[in-house]
Design a protein around this motif. Sequence first.
Motif, PDB file in Angstrom:
ATOM      1  N   LEU A  32     -48.349  -4.140  21.635  1.00  0.00           N
ATOM      2  CA  LEU A  32     -48.024  -5.337  20.864  1.00  0.00           C
ATOM      3  C   LEU A  32     -46.590  -5.781  21.125  1.00  0.00           C
ATOM      4  N   PHE A  33     -45.685  -4.845  21.426  1.00  0.00           N
ATOM      5  CA  PHE A  33     -44.320  -5.232  21.785  1.00  0.00           C
ATOM      6  C   PHE A  33     -44.338  -6.107  23.036  1.00  0.00           C
ATOM      7  N   ALA A  34     -45.099  -5.700  24.058  1.00  0.00           N
ATOM      8  CA  ALA A  34     -45.172  -6.453  25.310  1.00  0.00           C
ATOM      9  C   ALA A  34     -45.768  -7.844  25.084  1.00  0.00           C
ATOM     10  N   VAL A  35     -46.809  -7.917  24.276  1.00  0.00           N
ATOM     11  CA  VAL A  35     -47.418  -9.215  23.952  1.00  0.00           C
ATOM     12  C   VAL A  35     -46.398 -10.089  23.220  1.00  0.00           C
ATOM     13  N   GLY A  36     -45.717  -9.507  22.232  1.00  0.00           N
ATOM     14  CA  GLY A  36     -44.693 -10.241  21.497  1.00  0.00           C
ATOM     15  C   GLY A  36     -43.567 -10.708  22.397  1.00  0.00           C
ATOM     16  N   PHE A  37     -43.139  -9.838  23.313  1.00  0.00           N
ATOM     17  CA  PHE A  37     -42.066 -10.188  24.245  1.00  0.00           C
ATOM     18  C   PHE A  37     -42.460 -11.399  25.088  1.00  0.00           C
ATOM     19  N   ALA A  38     -43.663 -11.344  25.673  1.00  0.00           N
ATOM     20  CA  ALA A  38     -44.125 -12.455  26.514  1.00  0.00           C
ATOM     21  C   ALA A  38     -44.236 -13.748  25.701  1.00  0.00           C
ATOM     22  N   LEU A  39     -44.749 -13.643  24.482  1.00  0.00           N
ATOM     23  CA  LEU A  39     -44.851 -14.835  23.637  1.00  0.00           C
ATOM     24  C   LEU A  39     -43.469 -15.348  23.224  1.00  0.00           C
ATOM     25  N   GLY A  40     -42.569 -14.448  22.828  1.00  0.00           N
ATOM     26  CA  GLY A  40     -41.213 -14.852  22.443  1.00  0.00           C
ATOM     27  C   GLY A  40     -40.499 -15.570  23.575  1.00  0.00           C
ATOM     28  N   TYR A  41     -40.659 -15.078  24.787  1.00  0.00           N
ATOM     29  CA  TYR A  41     -40.050 -15.700  25.963  1.00  0.00           C
ATOM     30  C   TYR A  41     -40.617 -17.112  26.157  1.00  0.00           C
ATOM     31  N   LEU A  42     -41.938 -17.227  26.076  1.00  0.00           N
ATOM     32  CA  LEU A  42     -42.589 -18.535  26.220  1.00  0.00           C
ATOM     33  C   LEU A  42     -42.153 -19.493  25.111  1.00  0.00           C
ATOM     34  N   PHE A  43     -42.076 -19.000  23.889  1.00  0.00           N
ATOM     35  CA  PHE A  43     -41.656 -19.847  22.773  1.00  0.00           C
ATOM     36  C   PHE A  43     -40.227 -20.358  22.980  1.00  0.00           C
ATOM     37  N   HIS A  44     -39.347 -19.527  23.520  1.00  0.00           N
ATOM     38  CA  HIS A  44     -37.973 -19.951  23.790  1.00  0.00           C
ATOM     39  C   HIS A  44     -37.971 -21.151  24.740  1.00  0.00           C
ATOM     40  N   ILE A  45     -38.741 -21.049  25.809  1.00  0.00           N
ATOM     41  CA  ILE A  45     -38.821 -22.156  26.772  1.00  0.00           C
ATOM     42  C   ILE A  45     -39.358 -23.409  26.087  1.00  0.00           C
ATOM     43  N   LEU A  46     -40.404 -23.265  25.301  1.00  0.00           N
ATOM     44  CA  LEU A  46     -40.976 -24.399  24.571  1.00  0.00           C
ATOM     45  C   LEU A  46     -39.950 -25.023  23.619  1.00  0.00           C
ATOM     46  N   GLU A  47     -39.207 -24.191  22.899  1.00  0.00           N
ATOM     47  CA  GLU A  47     -38.197 -24.701  21.963  1.00  0.00           C
ATOM     48  C   GLU A  47     -37.098 -25.464  22.700  1.00  0.00           C
ATOM     49  N   ASP A  48     -36.649 -24.957  23.841  1.00  0.00           N
ATOM     50  CA  ASP A  48     -35.620 -25.656  24.616  1.00  0.00           C
ATOM     51  C   ASP A  48     -36.164 -26.911  25.295  1.00  0.00           C
ATOM     52  N   PHE A  49     -37.464 -26.996  25.481  1.00  0.00           N
ATOM     53  CA  PHE A  49     -38.100 -28.196  26.017  1.00  0.00           C
ATOM     54  C   PHE A  49     -37.821 -29.397  25.107  1.00  0.00           C
TER      55      PHE A  49
END
Length: 168
Positions: free
Chosen positions: A90-107
């Motif tokens: 779940l840490f790895a899933v969260g990490f990948a999602l958190g990274y993607l969310f960061h990109i989306l937020e900066d979009f």
Amino acid sequence: MRYHSHIVTSLLLGATAAAQTPLSFTVSYTAGIVVGSLIPDIDEPTSYIGRRSFGVSNKVKEAFGHRGMTHSLVMWGIIALVISWESSSLFAVGFALGYLFHILEDFFSVQGVPLFWPFISKRFKIPLYRTGNIVEKALFYAALVLLIYLGIKEQLFSEWWRSLALFW
């Protein structure tokens, strides 16, 4: 977006994902989201993560600039693929999602992000806020309130506390 805004908005998106899917809103998952939501800013030495990177941030910025490689969907895809091969935690899933969310937020920032770097260096954006301005602050507080509401409504915090108890 400032680091605390990335953390809270990413946790809100992660909580929404957990409420709508079989994902569990555990300590491990939320820790992954927090770390993942900060890592893309390793390309900025003055960022929260950059100040703690022991000089790595300077090298990344020198090579790729701020909001370059680390803010690309291509880089996210590579990282998500490597993480999925190495771990299904779940840490790895969260990490990948958190990274993607960061990109989306900066979009949604006025600077935008190079979504398809290295193939296209153009920055894509829907300019809703400038880092540190009143709109970002409003987004932070709205996300915080919604995170608390969703956590209570969907009983996500009880999952979180149960998973925390496993560490003790």
